[in-house]
Design an enzyme around this catalytic site. Structure first.
Site, PDB file in Angstrom:
ATOM      1  N   GLU A 362       2.861   0.585 -10.775  1.00 22.02           N
ATOM      2  CA  GLU A 362       2.309   1.226 -10.121  1.00 22.02           C
ATOM      3  C   GLU A 362       2.582   3.208 -11.070  1.00 22.02           C
ATOM      4  O   GLU A 362       1.583   3.230 -11.961  1.00 22.02           O
ATOM      5  CB  GLU A 362       3.330   1.561  -9.018  1.00 22.02           C
ATOM      6  CG  GLU A 362       2.926   2.881  -7.792  1.00 22.02           C
ATOM      7  CD  GLU A 362       3.749   2.431  -6.035  1.00 22.02           C
ATOM      8  OE1 GLU A 362       3.440   3.446  -5.629  1.00 22.02           O
ATOM      9  OE2 GLU A 362       4.313   0.677  -6.238  1.00 22.02           O
ATOM     10  N   GLU A 645      14.669   1.910  -5.876  1.00 19.72           N
ATOM     11  CA  GLU A 645      13.870   2.397  -4.882  1.00 19.72           C
ATOM     12  C   GLU A 645      14.408   2.138  -3.161  1.00 19.72           C
ATOM     13  O   GLU A 645      14.373   3.076  -2.227  1.00 19.72           O
ATOM     14  CB  GLU A 645      12.609   1.171  -4.960  1.00 19.72           C
ATOM     15  CG  GLU A 645      11.418   2.327  -4.206  1.00 19.72           C
ATOM     16  CD  GLU A 645      10.550   1.367  -3.906  1.00 19.72           C
ATOM     17  OE1 GLU A 645       9.489   1.557  -3.823  1.00 19.72           O
ATOM     18  OE2 GLU A 645      10.164  -0.062  -4.815  1.00 19.72           O
TER      19      GLU A 645
HETATM   20  C1  BGC Z   1       6.234   4.567  -3.660  1.00 13.44           C
HETATM   21  C2  BGC Z   1       7.334   5.505  -4.165  1.00 13.44           C
HETATM   22  C3  BGC Z   1       6.843   6.518  -3.056  1.00 13.44           C
HETATM   23  C4  BGC Z   1       5.836   5.736  -1.699  1.00 13.44           C
HETATM   24  C5  BGC Z   1       4.867   6.337  -0.922  1.00 13.44           C
HETATM   25  C6  BGC Z   1       6.453   3.787  -2.652  1.00 13.44           C
HETATM   26  O1  BGC Z   1       5.489   2.889  -3.831  1.00 13.44           O
HETATM   27  O2  BGC Z   1       6.661   3.774  -4.987  1.00 13.44           O
HETATM   28  O3  BGC Z   1       7.656   6.237  -4.972  1.00 13.44           O
HETATM   29  O4  BGC Z   1       6.888   7.839  -2.861  1.00 13.44           O
HETATM   30  O5  BGC Z   1       4.640   4.784  -1.978  1.00 13.44           O
HETATM   31  O6  BGC Z   1       5.379   5.790   0.103  1.00 13.44           O
END
Ligand code: BGC
Length: 785
Positions: A362, A645
């Site tokens: 990502e 996260e």
């Molecule tokens: C990301 C986040 C993002 C989120 C929104 C994730 O996969 O890592 O940073 O805000 O998706 O859906």
């Protein structure tokens, strides 16, 4: 020992060197496409003499490194950087006279896939060749600044050859075969069609190496591989030295954590291989660090295939966030670690673009994360040009109908089939409104408001158009027009008895209000009265509609969750007469979650400020300082060295949550540091005198954090504030930079106020007490209860 690479090429900062290009974009004919062995371009040229102010202007499709007469030009990393390459391509300018000599010179330009064409995004829809399938370079050597004589330019006469880099990619890592480092040209080059008007001077600080992190401990695992713990999760790469036989391979894998059994675990990297491979040429001690990639890691696992031995190894963090501008310390070690973890998460996720994470497949410029984190980012590191640059890419990726991309630069804009409709989420797209305002408040930058206002208006109109009215009803289906992430990762509590969470419609409507208000303020600052009036009117319509739709006559908000109350209270969406009841419902939501957090990405930055706003500092402190999941301090107790996260990334036994989406280095929840600076240390900018021309000092004394000390190097100078507590008496010391004014604001409950030795009469009537502060040091004492 490993140090940042020395260089004597001065990088000429961006603004001073716009040029009219005459060079061509040329590609090496040795290049076999994405994922193949990397190539270089070479030109041998003669100079009658070296004048001393020769400049090299250079850029590439893909990543490049330049060498003149075998010496690397500059020590910037991942050049030319990452932008929306089809519309904006950065170039760098270097003073290169020290490399040149009269007579024959040789210039090499190494090229690699980079963000331009290596894998972007994840799983089966991963995108390759995102911005093009041909890597190429453009370079122009001038005798001096400005329109000086061109001594050399890229054209069809340049030769090409293969590099020892057998493969490289941002997610993939890099394979380097040192036996191939005698670079020989073997083919020519080709001019590629290229629109020179997309070229622009790189707009921010370059990505550079930070101080190395040394090995804290190491051990052999059951397969005789050596695992190194560098003690700090970061974004960067390993640098190592090795001795061994020719052909021996050193393979380095990376991980952020050890699992519950102490095992090296990088399953959360998903399809990002994140591996470095070096093949020895077997000549004495050899040193290596990768060229065109980076990893997010704390641990490195080294396998040696053949006969060789690592003689030294270090973790080299890299970042665009090069200039720290703020610190916050308290008497609470877990809180101090939390601030350090936020600093490290910013460093690792400010690599050319503000990303969500640095380790998995990502590492994208997620707009929502950036918008909640921007104020904290500006306190902790100089972030002005970095965020201003990125906002230009946000505008470049904005869709015709005003929708803002979920991630910027957006790989899906040119490949919509891979991720259809990957744009237009409230809470995320609002970055185009909130971040320019943050830059205005922190740096007094009205130009960024002028530049972004049209995009702000297009965005607000897009959100209104989702449901053609003030109440925004985002569809649930991913990719559908107006789909919203709501309050991403908002905790639901136990599945058998879930806690209420905010509905996408309420979250979206609140953000329509927030962005209408910010756009109106921006329009006022730049003197656009028409837009200011229209947006103000819109904000009032949305506010009234929100009350009708989402607030019961009892003062309860329909979703009755922490995020609804936190955002609605912080943004004054609750009618005064209903506020007392709403405050009680808000507190009840916290009691319902046993005093723990019940907010996700967009609710969390609002939670503690909203609790202070309703006069609940103790409750705010207890929610902030509780050490169970969900909570900021649980992860610190679990040994985190960056921000997680998810609140529940590891369970109490250290067992990782589902690795499908579990990054240990996401700065979003680090946005709480804004509250530590603005509410606890108590200083913040004043939009009426932006750029810290005037500073508001309004501390909230939280005994459990005593003593507190913080500073911020603003553009007007160093601002400092701190307090100690002796019983109920707080001593608040502030420092106001020269030429700056301040205002001390003390909460209604604070009494017996003495400022610089002079008693100050409390305002009374439940009003805060205010006192002007001139530049200089000031000491205020007051009783907190
Ligand atoms: C990301 C986040 C993002 C989120 C929104 C994730 O996969 O890592 O940073 O805000 O998706 O859906």
């Amino acid at each position: 020992m490993f140090h940042a690479m020395p260089t004597h090429a001065t990088r000429v900062s961006a603004a001073v060197e716009p040029i009219r290009w005459t060079a061509q974009m040329v590609r090496p004919l040795t290049d076999a496409g994405v994922g193949s062995q990397a190539s270089f371009l070479r030109k041998t040229f003669n100079l009658a003499s070296v004048g001393g102010s020769e400049r090299l202007h250079i850029s590439a499709l893909g990543l490049y490194r330049a060498f003149i007469n075998g010496e690397r030009v500059g020590n910037d990393l991942l050049t030319p950087g990452w932008t929306c390459y089809d519309q904006r391509l950065s170039y760098q300018t270097y003073e290169v006279a020290p490399y040149l000599k009269a007579g024959e010179n040789v210039i090499d330009i190494w090229l690699a896939d980079g963000w331009y064409r290596s894998q972007m995004m994840w799983a089966k829809n991963a995108i390759y060749n995102t911005w093009g399938d041909k890597i190429a370079a453009i370079a122009e050597l001038r005798s001096g600044p400005g329109a000086a004589e061109t001594l050399l330019r890229t054209d069809i006469s340049w030769q090409s050859g293969l590099l020892p880099i057998l493969k490289s990619g941002i997610y993939f890592g890099e394979i380097y075969d040192a036996r191939l480092d005698d670079l020989q040209t073997r083919s020519g080059s080709e001019v590629v069609p290229f629109d020179h008007s997309v070229l622009l001077p790189h707009e921010t600080t370059p990505v550079r190496e930070l101080e190395p992190l040394s090995v804290q401990s190491s051990w052999k695992d059951s397969q005789e591989r050596t695992v190194y713990d560098f003690g700090q999760n970061s974004g960067g790469y390993v640098a190592f030295s090795v001795r061994g036989e020719e052909g021996t391979r050193v393979v380095v894998e990376h991980a952020e954590i050890l699992d519950q059994d102490g095992k090296f675990d990088n399953t959360n990297y998903r399809t990002a291989a994140a591996t470095i491979e070096y093949v020895l040429k077997g000549e004495g001690e050899e040193s290596f660090r990768p060229h065109f990639t980076f990893q997010g890691f704390r641990y490195a696992r080294v396998t040696i295939a053949g006969h060789g031995e690592i003689t030294s190894i270090a973790s080299i963090p890299i970042s665009s966030a090069q200039i720290p501008t703020g610190t916050f310390t308290s008497g609470h070690p877990l809180v101090n670690r939390l601030v350090q973890n936020t600093i490290w998460s910013q460093r690792a996720n400010f690599i050319e673009v503000p990303t969500d994470c640095p380790q998995r497949d990502e590492r994208l410029g997620w707009t929502g994360d950036a918008q909640v984190f921007a104020p904290t980012a500006c306190y902790l590191h100089e972030s002005h040009s970095f965020l201003a640059k990125w906002l230009r890419d946000v505008m470049a990726d904005q869709r015709e109908d005003g929708a803002i991309a979920h991630v910027v630069p957006d790989p899906t804009r040119l490949h919509p089939q891979n991720f259809p409709g990957f744009f237009g989420s409230t809470g995320w797209g609002d970055a185009i409104c909130t971040i320019p305002w943050t830059l205005y408040e922190h740096y007094g930058d009205a130009a960024v408001l002028q530049e972004t206002l049209p995009a702000m208006v297009k965005w607000v109109d897009f959100v209104w158009s989702i449901s053609d009215g003030p109440i925004v009803m985002p569809p649930r289906q991913w990719g559908a027009r107006g789909f919203s992430f709501g309050d991403w990762l908002q905790p639901k509590g136990p599945s058998e008895k879930p806690l209420p969470t905010i509905g996408d419609d309420a979250a979206a409507t609140i953000y329509l209000y927030i962005s209408s208000v910010v756009t109106a303020k921006a329009a006022r600052v730049v003197g656009n009265v028409e837009i200011a009036a229209r947006m103000n009117e819109r904000a009032e319509i949305v506010k009234a509609a929100f009350a009708r739709e989402f607030i019961a006559p009892s003062g309860r908000l329909v979703y009755d969750d922490q995020t609804s109350y936190a955002l609605a209270i912080l943004h004054d969406l609750i009618p005064a007469e209903l506020l007392p009841a709403a405050k009680a419902y808000f507190k009840a939501t916290i009691a319902r979650s046993e005093g723990r957090i019940g907010t996700g990405f967009i609710g969390t930055p609002a939670l503690l400020p909203a609790l202070l706003k309703i006069g609940e500092p103790e409750l705010a402190a207890s929610v902030f300082l509780q050490e169970e999941v969900p909570g900021w301090l649980y992860q610190i107790k679990m040994g985190a060295t960056t921000i997680w996260e998810r609140w529940d990334a590891l369970d109490k036994k250290g067992k990782p949550f589902d690795p499908a989406m579990n990054s240990y280095n996401h700065y979003a929840y680090g946005a709480v540091c804004q509250w530590l600076f603005e509410a606890v240390a108590g200083f913040r900018p004043d939009a009426n005198a932006p750029g810290f021309e005037h500073v508001i000092f309004e501390p909230t004394i939280l005994p459990a954090l005593a003593p507190v000390s913080a500073h911020h190097d603003a553009i007007t100078g160093r601002i400092a504030a701190g307090w100690t507590l002796d019983g109920d008496v707080a001593t608040y010391t502030v420092s106001v930079p020269d030429g700056v004014s301040g205002t001390l604001v003390l909460a209604p409950g604070y009494g017996d106020i003495v400022l610089d030795g002079t008693p100050v009469t409390a305002a009374g009537n439940g009003e805060p007490t205010r006192a002007p502060l001139a530049a200089g040091q000031h000491i205020a004492t007051f009783r907190i209860r």
